[in-house]
Design a protein around this motif. Sequence first.
Motif, short mmCIF file in Angstrom:
data_model
loop_
_atom_site.label_atom_id
_atom_site.label_comp_id
_atom_site.label_asym_id
_atom_site.label_seq_id
_atom_site.Cartn_x
_atom_site.Cartn_y
_atom_site.Cartn_z
N GLY A 1 0.93 -1.28 0.09
CA GLY A 1 -0.01 0.07 -0.04
C GLY A 1 0.79 1.28 0.13
N TRP A 2 0.25 2.33 -0.36
CA TRP A 2 0.84 3.66 -0.07
C TRP A 2 -0.14 4.61 1.01
N PHE A 3 0.63 5.31 1.73
CA PHE A 3 0.09 6.14 2.65
C PHE A 3 0.88 7.68 2.43
N GLU B 1 -2.24 13.94 10.06
CA GLU B 1 -1.98 12.49 10.17
C GLU B 1 -1.73 11.85 8.61
N ARG B 2 -0.69 10.56 8.94
CA ARG B 2 -0.64 9.90 7.92
C ARG B 2 -1.90 9.09 7.59
N ALA C 1 4.18 -2.68 3.34
CA ALA C 1 3.85 -4.05 2.99
C ALA C 1 3.42 -4.90 4.12
N ARG C 2 2.41 -5.78 3.81
CA ARG C 2 1.63 -6.51 5.03
C ARG C 2 2.04 -7.82 4.46
N THR C 3 2.47 -8.91 5.27
CA THR C 3 2.72 -10.28 4.80
C THR C 3 1.48 -11.23 4.85
N ARG C 4 0.07 -10.92 5.62
CA ARG C 4 -0.80 -11.55 5.38
C ARG C 4 -1.96 -10.87 4.93
N LYS D 1 -6.56 -0.46 5.07
CA LYS D 1 -6.60 0.97 5.19
C LYS D 1 -6.07 1.50 6.39
N LEU D 2 -5.47 0.72 7.25
CA LEU D 2 -5.14 1.31 8.46
C LEU D 2 -3.80 0.98 8.58
N ARG D 3 -2.75 2.27 9.04
CA ARG D 3 -1.50 2.19 9.22
C ARG D 3 -0.98 0.97 10.06
N SER D 4 -1.73 0.89 11.26
CA SER D 4 -1.22 -0.25 12.11
C SER D 4 -1.38 -1.62 11.54
N SER D 5 -2.02 -1.93 10.32
CA SER D 5 -2.00 -3.22 9.63
C SER D 5 -0.96 -3.62 8.99
N TYR D 6 -0.01 -2.63 8.64
CA TYR D 6 1.21 -2.90 7.97
C TYR D 6 2.53 -3.41 8.80
#
Length: 128
Positions: free
Chosen positions: A34-36, A43-44, A99-102, A110-115
């Motif tokens: 993703g891109w933020f 905020e990001r 990037a998120r592995t799962r 769409k959440l920063r904390s997910s990456y």
Amino acid sequence: VQLQASGGGLVQAGGSLRLSCAADGRTFRSEVMGWFRQAPGKEREFVAAIRRNGNGGMSYYADSVKGRFTISRDNAKNTVYLQMNSLTPEDTAVYYCAARTRNTIITMLKLRSSYDYWGQGTQVTVSS
């Protein structure tokens, strides 16, 4: 794993830029990339995300960029791209790839904390 973003710069309103983000360091499989972006004093925020093709290659966008930005990825190169057209001064920000592995549901990606991994950011400045 390191994510290296590039492609930022200064462009006039109405212009285009293409950002790239390559993952390196070791064998790495990202289910979501993703891109933020983060503007000064803000905020990001989420910009766009894309799943691996095996999960449908689905892409998602923030309302503010829908129809102007296109996210794509090259899994063989572990690279994600963000084509940005019809840029406006409101798009000025530091853009970060992630990037998120799962895999996960739309709300979560769409959440920063997910990456799991983040790039260093690349500055995009749009002049009026």
